[in-house]
Design a protein around this motif. Structure first.
Motif, PDB file in Angstrom:
ATOM      1  N   ASP A  49       0.953  -0.899  -0.338  1.00 48.47           N
ATOM      2  CA  ASP A  49      -0.460   0.372   0.618  1.00 48.47           C
ATOM      3  C   ASP A  49       0.851   0.852   0.256  1.00 48.47           C
ATOM      4  O   ASP A  49       0.303   2.279  -0.117  1.00 48.47           O
ATOM      5  CB  ASP A  49      -0.684  -0.273   1.304  1.00 48.47           C
ATOM      6  CG  ASP A  49      -2.487  -1.310   0.782  1.00 48.47           C
ATOM      7  OD1 ASP A  49      -2.389  -1.937  -0.164  1.00 48.47           O
ATOM      8  OD2 ASP A  49      -2.413  -1.338   1.756  1.00 48.47           O
ATOM      9  N   THR A  50       1.984   1.082   0.938  1.00 46.14           N
ATOM     10  CA  THR A  50       2.368   2.495   1.187  1.00 46.14           C
ATOM     11  C   THR A  50       3.204   3.057  -0.622  1.00 46.14           C
ATOM     12  O   THR A  50       3.375   4.360  -1.230  1.00 46.14           O
ATOM     13  CB  THR A  50       3.339   2.236   2.056  1.00 46.14           C
ATOM     14  OG1 THR A  50       2.787   1.771   3.191  1.00 46.14           O
ATOM     15  CG2 THR A  50       5.011   3.642   2.475  1.00 46.14           C
ATOM     16  N   LEU A  51       4.081   1.325  -1.046  1.00 47.57           N
ATOM     17  CA  LEU A  51       4.646   1.291  -2.498  1.00 47.57           C
ATOM     18  C   LEU A  51       3.364   2.079  -3.331  1.00 47.57           C
ATOM     19  O   LEU A  51       4.313   3.250  -4.038  1.00 47.57           O
ATOM     20  CB  LEU A  51       5.454  -0.096  -2.828  1.00 47.57           C
ATOM     21  CG  LEU A  51       6.216  -0.186  -1.826  1.00 47.57           C
ATOM     22  CD1 LEU A  51       6.532  -1.223  -2.773  1.00 47.57           C
ATOM     23  CD2 LEU A  51       7.361   1.198  -2.535  1.00 47.57           C
ATOM     24  N   GLU A  52       2.286   1.997  -3.194  1.00 48.36           N
ATOM     25  CA  GLU A  52       1.664   2.385  -4.542  1.00 48.36           C
ATOM     26  C   GLU A  52       0.820   3.921  -3.877  1.00 48.36           C
ATOM     27  O   GLU A  52       0.797   4.602  -5.146  1.00 48.36           O
ATOM     28  CB  GLU A  52       0.202   1.638  -3.660  1.00 48.36           C
ATOM     29  CG  GLU A  52       0.642   0.637  -4.984  1.00 48.36           C
ATOM     30  CD  GLU A  52      -0.686  -1.080  -4.734  1.00 48.36           C
ATOM     31  OE1 GLU A  52      -1.958  -0.297  -3.741  1.00 48.36           O
ATOM     32  OE2 GLU A  52      -1.383  -1.673  -5.130  1.00 48.36           O
ATOM     33  N   ARG A 101       5.146   0.711  -9.136  1.00 52.21           N
ATOM     34  CA  ARG A 101       3.458   0.560  -9.253  1.00 52.21           C
ATOM     35  C   ARG A 101       3.716  -1.504  -9.097  1.00 52.21           C
ATOM     36  O   ARG A 101       2.867  -2.524  -8.945  1.00 52.21           O
ATOM     37  CB  ARG A 101       2.506   0.280 -10.303  1.00 52.21           C
ATOM     38  CG  ARG A 101       2.100   1.565  -9.817  1.00 52.21           C
ATOM     39  CD  ARG A 101       0.694   2.085 -10.823  1.00 52.21           C
ATOM     40  NE  ARG A 101       0.079   3.878 -10.218  1.00 52.21           N
ATOM     41  CZ  ARG A 101      -0.530   4.398 -10.906  1.00 52.21           C
ATOM     42  NH1 ARG A 101      -0.404   4.222 -12.436  1.00 52.21           N
ATOM     43  NH2 ARG A 101      -1.398   5.736 -10.790  1.00 52.21           N
ATOM     44  N   GLU A 102       4.409  -1.539 -10.218  1.00 52.28           N
ATOM     45  CA  GLU A 102       5.339  -2.999 -10.581  1.00 52.28           C
ATOM     46  C   GLU A 102       5.361  -3.570  -9.521  1.00 52.28           C
ATOM     47  O   GLU A 102       5.549  -4.571  -8.566  1.00 52.28           O
ATOM     48  CB  GLU A 102       5.997  -2.985 -11.577  1.00 52.28           C
ATOM     49  CG  GLU A 102       6.359  -4.871 -12.106  1.00 52.28           C
ATOM     50  CD  GLU A 102       7.342  -4.109 -13.352  1.00 52.28           C
ATOM     51  OE1 GLU A 102       8.101  -5.690 -13.312  1.00 52.28           O
ATOM     52  OE2 GLU A 102       7.405  -3.595 -13.878  1.00 52.28           O
ATOM     53  N   ALA A 115       5.306  -0.074  10.018  1.00 49.04           N
ATOM     54  CA  ALA A 115       4.685   1.210   9.014  1.00 49.04           C
ATOM     55  C   ALA A 115       5.100   2.400   8.750  1.00 49.04           C
ATOM     56  O   ALA A 115       6.175   2.901   7.356  1.00 49.04           O
ATOM     57  CB  ALA A 115       3.109   2.022   9.276  1.00 49.04           C
ATOM     58  N   HIS A 116       5.920   2.947   9.967  1.00 45.53           N
ATOM     59  CA  HIS A 116       7.075   3.708  10.403  1.00 45.53           C
ATOM     60  C   HIS A 116       8.225   3.538   9.346  1.00 45.53           C
ATOM     61  O   HIS A 116       9.175   4.321   8.430  1.00 45.53           O
ATOM     62  CB  HIS A 116       7.204   3.973  11.467  1.00 45.53           C
ATOM     63  CG  HIS A 116       8.935   5.441  11.604  1.00 45.53           C
ATOM     64  ND1 HIS A 116       8.005   6.748  11.489  1.00 45.53           N
ATOM     65  CD2 HIS A 116       9.867   5.190  11.782  1.00 45.53           C
ATOM     66  CE1 HIS A 116       9.379   7.993  11.529  1.00 45.53           C
ATOM     67  NE2 HIS A 116      10.561   7.032  11.871  1.00 45.53           N
TER      68      HIS A 116
END
Length: 336
Positions: free
Chosen positions: A92-95, A110-111, A204-205
């Protein structure tokens, strides 16, 4: 095994990628003593055994005797969520990062997010496609933790091996196949120990910081200032990042890890475990460095026959010329 004059050292780690957090990791690790809990010492083939491996190639060209520890395929460790705990949040963070990046970087992020979500961490070696499998050696900041004695120290009958901060930097891998064909590439340093982050908030951090580092790396490739191979480098970074986050239930362990993606090295070993055969690789460390012991202290577990175990340990340390290692009996009132 005699390992002599390997010359120029390469990197067994497939992914030579600088993390933004590396300086912080080094600074924190320098202030720590890291302990490895073991059930046995001196038994050849067991973790922590002290075989007579020798290697010429450190800066001072001093011949040293090496000990070994095991680095285990992370998926076979006690945590059933190894490498999967942080995957959904990391993806999710990468997106999210992709939404605010330039076109090429957006596509790559995205990939990579899709790769992370599906646990797809392959890389190419020549014409072959292989899986990235992080191998892990675990350390604890405490040398006398009851849960560690129970879980990893033979129920209290084992040992906690305390490494100095400098000693942890001296771990190496050895590729026995390359010793025969390309000895200059056979001996490789292991990267700095990595702090493990526990629970959803810490994870998450940490993964947000890793995403920022990955984004900067992709941008540097687009700008032409770096040449990190796509997707191998970034899949390797992602898999290592996931090996640094765990469920909050493990927080008491206060763990640091040596994490190695072995890449081309084929020296894989297997041992029996509760879930069947456990794949592992060997890491080597010098018994002494510049006349000082790499193992600063050994805590003898709180189980029975401590006097005898202390005596035999002191005899072993004398045999391997590591009498400067401090031997400390555990003060935990635990019968084991």
């Amino acid at each position: 095994m005699n390992v002599k004059n390997p010359g120029v050292r390469g990197r067994s780690d497939q992914y030579q990628y600088a993390h933004a957090g590396d300086h912080t990791t080094r600074t924190a690790a320098n202030a720590l003593s890291l302990h490895r809990y073991l059930g046995a010492l001196g038994d050849p083939g067991r973790p922590g055994s002290l075989p007579r491996h020798r290697y010429r190639g450190f800066r001072d060209r001093e011949e040293r005797t090496f000990g070994t520890l095991w680095a285990t395929d992370a998926r076979y460790l006690n945590d059933a969520q190894e490498l999967t705990y942080g995957r959904p949040g990391f993806a999710d963070t990468l997106e999210k990062a992709a939404a605010s990046s330039t076109t090429i970087v957006t596509d790559r992020l995205r990939e990579l997010a899709e790769d992370v979500r599906n646990g797809r961490f392959e890389y190419t070696v020549g014409s072959k496609v292989e899986k990235s499998r992080p191998y892990v050696t675990c350390f604890c900041t405490s040398g006398n933790l009851l849960s560690q004695w129970r879980g990893y120290g033979d129920g209290g009958g084992g040992y906690a091996i305390g490494f100095s901060s400098e000693a942890v930097k001296q771990f190496i891998t050895v590729d026995s196949n390359f010793l025969k064909t390309n000895p200059q590439f056979a001996v490789n340093p292991v990267t700095q120990p990595r702090k493990v982050h526990y629970g959803a908030d810490e994870a998450a951090h940490f993964l947000e910081a890793e995403t920022a580092t990955i984004t900067a790396g992709l941008q540097a490739v687009q700008d032409g200032t770096k040449t990190y191979p796509w997707p191998d480098t970034f899949r390797g970074v992602a898999s290592k990042s996931l090996a640094q986050v765990k469920h909050e239930a493990f927080k008491e362990e206060s763990e640091w890890r040596l994490i190695v993606n072995f890449g081309r090295i084929k020296d894989e070993h297997f041992r029996s475990g509760r879930i069947g055969l456990i794949p592992y690789r060997k890491l080597y460390f010098p018994i002494t460095k510049s006349g000082e012991p790499s193992v600063s202290r050994i805590v003898v577990g709180p189980g029975g026959d401590r006097a005898l175990r202390i005596e035999s340990l002191e005899r072993l340390l004398e045999k391997i010329n590591s009498t400067g290692t401090e031997v400390i009996p555990s003060e935990a009132p635990f019968r084991g």
